[in-house]
Design an enzyme around this catalytic site. Structure first.
Site, PDB file in Angstrom:
ATOM      1  N   PHE A  94       0.896  -1.001  -0.050  1.00 25.56           N
ATOM      2  CA  PHE A  94      -0.006  -0.219  -0.055  1.00 25.56           C
ATOM      3  C   PHE A  94       0.864   1.186   0.032  1.00 25.56           C
ATOM      4  O   PHE A  94       2.040   1.124   0.675  1.00 25.56           O
ATOM      5  CB  PHE A  94      -1.036  -0.154   1.291  1.00 25.56           C
ATOM      6  CG  PHE A  94      -2.004  -1.037   1.054  1.00 25.56           C
ATOM      7  CD1 PHE A  94      -3.301  -0.382   0.749  1.00 25.56           C
ATOM      8  CD2 PHE A  94      -1.906  -2.375   1.613  1.00 25.56           C
ATOM      9  CE1 PHE A  94      -4.344  -1.208   0.510  1.00 25.56           C
ATOM     10  CE2 PHE A  94      -2.988  -3.370   1.244  1.00 25.56           C
ATOM     11  CZ  PHE A  94      -4.006  -2.692   1.014  1.00 25.56           C
ATOM     12  N   VAL A  96       2.157   5.035   1.205  1.00 27.27           N
ATOM     13  CA  VAL A  96       2.137   5.381   2.442  1.00 27.27           C
ATOM     14  C   VAL A  96       0.935   6.186   3.050  1.00 27.27           C
ATOM     15  O   VAL A  96       0.544   6.054   4.021  1.00 27.27           O
ATOM     16  CB  VAL A  96       3.609   6.330   2.634  1.00 27.27           C
ATOM     17  CG1 VAL A  96       3.633   6.708   4.056  1.00 27.27           C
ATOM     18  CG2 VAL A  96       4.835   5.475   2.202  1.00 27.27           C
ATOM     19  N   TYR A 193       3.637  -4.113   5.525  1.00 30.13           N
ATOM     20  CA  TYR A 193       4.464  -4.424   4.615  1.00 30.13           C
ATOM     21  C   TYR A 193       5.979  -5.182   5.378  1.00 30.13           C
ATOM     22  O   TYR A 193       6.337  -6.115   4.937  1.00 30.13           O
ATOM     23  CB  TYR A 193       4.912  -3.356   3.538  1.00 30.13           C
ATOM     24  CG  TYR A 193       5.854  -3.764   2.496  1.00 30.13           C
ATOM     25  CD1 TYR A 193       5.398  -4.326   1.417  1.00 30.13           C
ATOM     26  CD2 TYR A 193       7.296  -3.433   2.570  1.00 30.13           C
ATOM     27  CE1 TYR A 193       6.665  -4.513   0.462  1.00 30.13           C
ATOM     28  CE2 TYR A 193       8.344  -3.535   1.593  1.00 30.13           C
ATOM     29  CZ  TYR A 193       7.846  -4.221   0.504  1.00 30.13           C
ATOM     30  OH  TYR A 193       8.724  -4.508  -0.511  1.00 30.13           O
ATOM     31  N   GLY A 194       6.232  -4.502   6.239  1.00 30.24           N
ATOM     32  CA  GLY A 194       7.589  -5.004   6.819  1.00 30.24           C
ATOM     33  C   GLY A 194       7.041  -5.908   7.543  1.00 30.24           C
ATOM     34  O   GLY A 194       8.005  -7.007   7.506  1.00 30.24           O
ATOM     35  N   THR A 232       9.917   1.600  -9.463  1.00 30.39           N
ATOM     36  CA  THR A 232       9.063   0.920 -10.035  1.00 30.39           C
ATOM     37  C   THR A 232       7.751   1.503  -9.453  1.00 30.39           C
ATOM     38  O   THR A 232       7.746   2.410  -8.935  1.00 30.39           O
ATOM     39  CB  THR A 232       8.991  -0.675  -9.563  1.00 30.39           C
ATOM     40  OG1 THR A 232       8.605  -0.374  -7.995  1.00 30.39           O
ATOM     41  CG2 THR A 232      10.239  -1.117  -9.707  1.00 30.39           C
TER      42      THR A 232
HETATM   43  P1  NAP Z   1       5.842  -3.516  -8.847  1.00 32.52           P
HETATM   44  O1  NAP Z   1       6.548  -2.822  -9.980  1.00 32.52           O
HETATM   45  O2  NAP Z   1       4.527  -3.269  -8.081  1.00 32.52           O
HETATM   46  O3  NAP Z   1       5.486  -5.363  -9.409  1.00 32.52           O
HETATM   47  C1  NAP Z   1       5.057  -6.211  -8.538  1.00 32.52           C
HETATM   48  C2  NAP Z   1       4.460  -7.417  -9.575  1.00 32.52           C
HETATM   49  O4  NAP Z   1       3.856  -8.361  -8.296  1.00 32.52           O
HETATM   50  C3  NAP Z   1       3.739  -7.007 -10.629  1.00 32.52           C
HETATM   51  O5  NAP Z   1       3.767  -7.812 -11.519  1.00 32.52           O
HETATM   52  C4  NAP Z   1       2.348  -7.428  -9.829  1.00 32.52           C
HETATM   53  O6  NAP Z   1       1.345  -7.751 -11.043  1.00 32.52           O
HETATM   54  C5  NAP Z   1       2.804  -8.587  -9.108  1.00 32.52           C
HETATM   55  N1  NAP Z   1       1.801  -9.266  -8.202  1.00 32.52           N
HETATM   56  C6  NAP Z   1       1.110  -8.459  -7.248  1.00 32.52           C
HETATM   57  N2  NAP Z   1       0.249  -9.471  -6.700  1.00 32.52           N
HETATM   58  C7  NAP Z   1       0.644 -10.660  -7.518  1.00 32.52           C
HETATM   59  C8  NAP Z   1      -0.204 -11.832  -7.191  1.00 32.52           C
HETATM   60  N3  NAP Z   1      -1.169 -12.001  -6.386  1.00 32.52           N
HETATM   61  N4  NAP Z   1       0.124 -12.922  -8.161  1.00 32.52           N
HETATM   62  C9  NAP Z   1       1.045 -12.700  -9.047  1.00 32.52           C
HETATM   63  N5  NAP Z   1       1.768 -11.508  -9.100  1.00 32.52           N
HETATM   64  C10 NAP Z   1       1.477 -10.474  -8.527  1.00 32.52           C
HETATM   65  O7  NAP Z   1       6.877  -3.922  -7.700  1.00 32.52           O
HETATM   66  P2  NAP Z   1       8.406  -3.982  -7.468  1.00 32.52           P
HETATM   67  O8  NAP Z   1       9.037  -2.904  -7.036  1.00 32.52           O
HETATM   68  O9  NAP Z   1       8.945  -4.696  -9.024  1.00 32.52           O
HETATM   69  O10 NAP Z   1       8.374  -5.225  -6.470  1.00 32.52           O
HETATM   70  C11 NAP Z   1       8.816  -6.497  -7.016  1.00 32.52           C
HETATM   71  C12 NAP Z   1       9.323  -7.256  -5.553  1.00 32.52           C
HETATM   72  O11 NAP Z   1      10.475  -6.572  -5.010  1.00 32.52           O
HETATM   73  C13 NAP Z   1       8.312  -7.216  -4.406  1.00 32.52           C
HETATM   74  O12 NAP Z   1       8.118  -8.368  -3.732  1.00 32.52           O
HETATM   75  C14 NAP Z   1       8.617  -6.068  -3.689  1.00 32.52           C
HETATM   76  O13 NAP Z   1       7.886  -6.124  -2.271  1.00 32.52           O
HETATM   77  C15 NAP Z   1       9.826  -6.291  -3.611  1.00 32.52           C
HETATM   78  N6  NAP Z   1      10.786  -4.971  -3.397  1.00 32.52           N
HETATM   79  C16 NAP Z   1      10.832  -3.831  -4.041  1.00 32.52           C
HETATM   80  C17 NAP Z   1      11.497  -2.900  -3.770  1.00 32.52           C
HETATM   81  C18 NAP Z   1      11.513  -1.726  -4.511  1.00 32.52           C
HETATM   82  O14 NAP Z   1      11.848  -0.513  -3.975  1.00 32.52           O
HETATM   83  N7  NAP Z   1      10.800  -1.345  -5.728  1.00 32.52           N
HETATM   84  C19 NAP Z   1      12.334  -2.701  -2.539  1.00 32.52           C
HETATM   85  C20 NAP Z   1      12.441  -3.788  -1.650  1.00 32.52           C
HETATM   86  C21 NAP Z   1      11.689  -5.110  -2.293  1.00 32.52           C
HETATM   87  P3  NAP Z   1       0.079  -6.887 -11.558  1.00 32.52           P
HETATM   88  O15 NAP Z   1       0.899  -6.007 -12.421  1.00 32.52           O
HETATM   89  O16 NAP Z   1      -0.865  -7.591 -11.916  1.00 32.52           O
HETATM   90  O17 NAP Z   1      -0.178  -6.005 -10.175  1.00 32.52           O
END
Ligand code: NAP
Length: 276
Positions: A94, A96, A193-194, A232
């Site tokens: 979500f 902030v 989230y944490g 992202t």
């Molecule tokens: P993002 O751009 O929002 O992408 C998230 C991806 O997960 C999207 O493809 C989304 O699909 C998919 N998703 C969500 N719910 C799903 C479900 N139920 N089944 C299958 N796919 C699902 O986020 P991101 O930044 O690339 O994040 C990727 C991972 O890195 C996450 O686990 C996030 O917590 C972690 N992370 C990110 C950051 C950062 O700075 N970006 C930092 C630390 C960790 P839809 O397009 O269909 O929604």
């Protein structure tokens, strides 16, 4: 049945997951599956890679849906007799300033990030072949959230003997505590989230221990990691890393060479093992 090595990335239609698939298409000697919950978005992403001259395969996967997970499991079993690389990347957060009640945020976030990821592991880990690599994308936020937990909770999350069932009970209790409005009193930090990512990191430590106990000779390496702060849809445009840079640590862990015996059961960021 194909003997081609196979890699699967969850939540790969955009963001870091998409960049992980891009890198694996270049470096992994086998079939790379870009999975997405929405087939339209998934196929579009595959087409985008094709324009870059890269061949990814597509399979639908919604990690919130057990039927969808089992359909992928059966497909992999039948077509490849298992899988070689699994990257659990799918996740939600979500914003902030989102005004959704905290208890709802907790339930929804834990449902995907912890329980969904766990369900994928439950169904797919038994299929991972010897010398397989499993990467669970967690976050540095799991470390900071751990620091915000009460001492008893910290002790349980750092324990080398905590079981998966005990972890599930704790994650369930967090959601329940938010519904009762007692999560702070019960020692939880103020971040759904944490807490979900504490779950992912601790789950990885438990799974690695189980692999040591049950499949020692199979040389499977399983780790949790943080991709960094990545531009992202989740983290926004001010983040410091590009998606391709964010993919580097997960891809490093996915491609650990066959003679490596570490890292395993670790929390890794910037290709470096971090203390938990
Ligand atoms: P993002 O751009 O929002 O992408 C998230 C991806 O997960 C999207 O493809 C989304 O699909 C998919 N998703 C969500 N719910 C799903 C479900 N139920 N089944 C299958 N796919 C699902 O986020 P991101 O930044 O690339 O994040 C990727 C991972 O890195 C996450 O686990 C996030 O917590 C972690 N992370 C990110 C950051 C950062 O700075 N970006 C930092 C630390 C960790 P839809 O397009 O269909 O929604």
């Amino acid at each position: 049945m194909s003997s081609t090595p196979v890699a699967v990335v969850t939540g790969a239609n955009k963001g870091i997951g998409f960049a992980i698939v891009r890198a694996l298409c270049k470096q992994f000697p086998g079939d790379v599956y870009l999975t997405a919950r929405d087939p339209g978005r998934g196929q579009e992403a595959v087409a985008k890679l094709q324009q870059e001259g890269l061949q990814a395969c597509f399979h639908q996967l919604d990690i919130d849906d057990l039927q969808s997970i089992r359909a992928l499991r059966d497909f992999l079993k039948e077509k490849y007799g298992g899988l070689n690389v699994l990257v659990n990347n799918a996740g939600i957060a979500f914003k902030v300033h989102d005004t959704t009640p905290f208890a709802v945020q907790a339930e929804v976030t834990l449902k995907t990030n912890f329980f969904g990821t766990r369900n994928v592991c439950t169904e797919l880990l038994p299929l991972v072949k010897p010398y397989g690599r499993v990467v669970n994308v967690s976050s540095m936020v799991s470390s900071s959230a751990l620091g915000g937990c009460s001492q008893p909770l910290q002790q349980q999350f750092r324990s080398d003997t905590i079981t998966e069932e005990e972890l599930v009970q704790l994650m369930t209790k967090f959601v329940e505590d938010t519904k009762q409005g007692v999560h702070a009193k019960e020692g939880w930090p103020n971040t759904a989230y944490g807490v979900s990512k504490i779950g992912v990191t601790v789950l990885s430590r438990i799974q690695a221990r189980m692999l040591n106990e049950k499949r020692k000779g199979d040389h499977i390496l399983l780790n949790a990691c943080c991709p960094g702060w990545v531009r992202t849809d989740m983290a926004g445009p001010k983040a410091t890393k590009s998606p391709d840079e964010g993919a580097e640590t997960p891809v490093y862990l996915a491609l650990l060479p066959s003679d490596a015996d570490a890292p395993h059961g670790q929390f890794v960021s910037n290709k470096t093992v971090r203390p938990w």
